[in-house]
Design a protein around this motif. Sequence first.
Motif, short mmCIF file in Angstrom:
data_model
loop_
_atom_site.label_atom_id
_atom_site.label_comp_id
_atom_site.label_asym_id
_atom_site.label_seq_id
_atom_site.Cartn_x
_atom_site.Cartn_y
_atom_site.Cartn_z
N ILE A 53 -65.36 40.79 52.17
CA ILE A 53 -64.32 41.63 52.76
C ILE A 53 -64.23 41.32 54.24
CG2 ILE A 53 -65.89 43.60 53.10
CD1 ILE A 53 -63.39 45.40 52.46
N ASP A 57 -59.39 44.18 55.99
CA ASP A 57 -59.35 44.69 54.61
C ASP A 57 -58.93 43.63 53.59
OD1 ASP A 57 -58.37 47.93 55.73
OD2 ASP A 57 -60.29 47.35 54.87
N THR A 72 -65.18 47.69 49.20
CA THR A 72 -64.54 48.51 50.22
C THR A 72 -65.43 48.56 51.46
OG1 THR A 72 -65.53 50.54 49.37
CG2 THR A 72 -63.34 49.95 48.52
N LYS A 73 -64.85 49.00 52.57
CA LYS A 73 -65.64 49.13 53.79
C LYS A 73 -65.38 50.46 54.46
CE LYS A 73 -62.34 46.60 56.78
NZ LYS A 73 -61.94 47.71 57.65
#
Lengths: 121, 109
Positions: A53, A57, A72-73
């Motif tokens: 990632i 995004d 996801t982050k």
Amino acid sequence: QITLKESGPTLVKPAQTLTLTCTFSGFSLSTSGVGVGWIRQPPGKTLEWVALIYWDDDVRYSPSLKNRLTVTKDTSKNRVVLTMTNMDPEDTATYYCADYYASGVDAFDFWGPGTMVTVSS
Amino acid sequence: NFMLTQPHSVSESPGKTVTISCTRSSGSIASNFVQWYQQRPGSSPTLVIYEDDQRPSGVPGRFYGSIDRSSNSASLTISGLRPEDEAVYYCQAYDGTIWVFGGGTEVTV
């Protein structure tokens, strides 16, 4: 000083979903060009890139695992989460997270210690 | 996509020089930078060469990376071998879509 550490379950059952967290320090995932990657290594075997990632995004997935992965982050908490569905015994491996380009190098230049995940009923 | 092929193992005496090859199956080796990682037993990988021939700070000059267009391969040369160099070494390249690792070469000193 850049550090990363993986956390999550050590044992999951077949067909279950695996969720791993990478917590890092020493760099920001809001910096242009920076990414966090996941790489796994089955016992006694080579490294296999899983996903990455980027700061914006953009997420890249291994084609062979793409349908089962979500990354996801949380930039404010310096965390990246990997979710892998429908786990199989062949997914048994040590899972590493590593930074990409955090020190300006186009490589996985710092790695976490890894977390061993066993898939078994 | 391409594959990166490495010899399974090499062995050499302390103080000697060893060279590990990494051959790209398709496309030019010069098209994308090659990286090399060292993985000592029980440890996570560490970067020893990036962008074909660059050493991160802290990596000794005994580690040297190069590419050879004629054989479509990259090489990692370790000179003045020390016992602490005993490890598995992986080459890696990015083709613009995926990151590819070689199968690893076990270096025994």
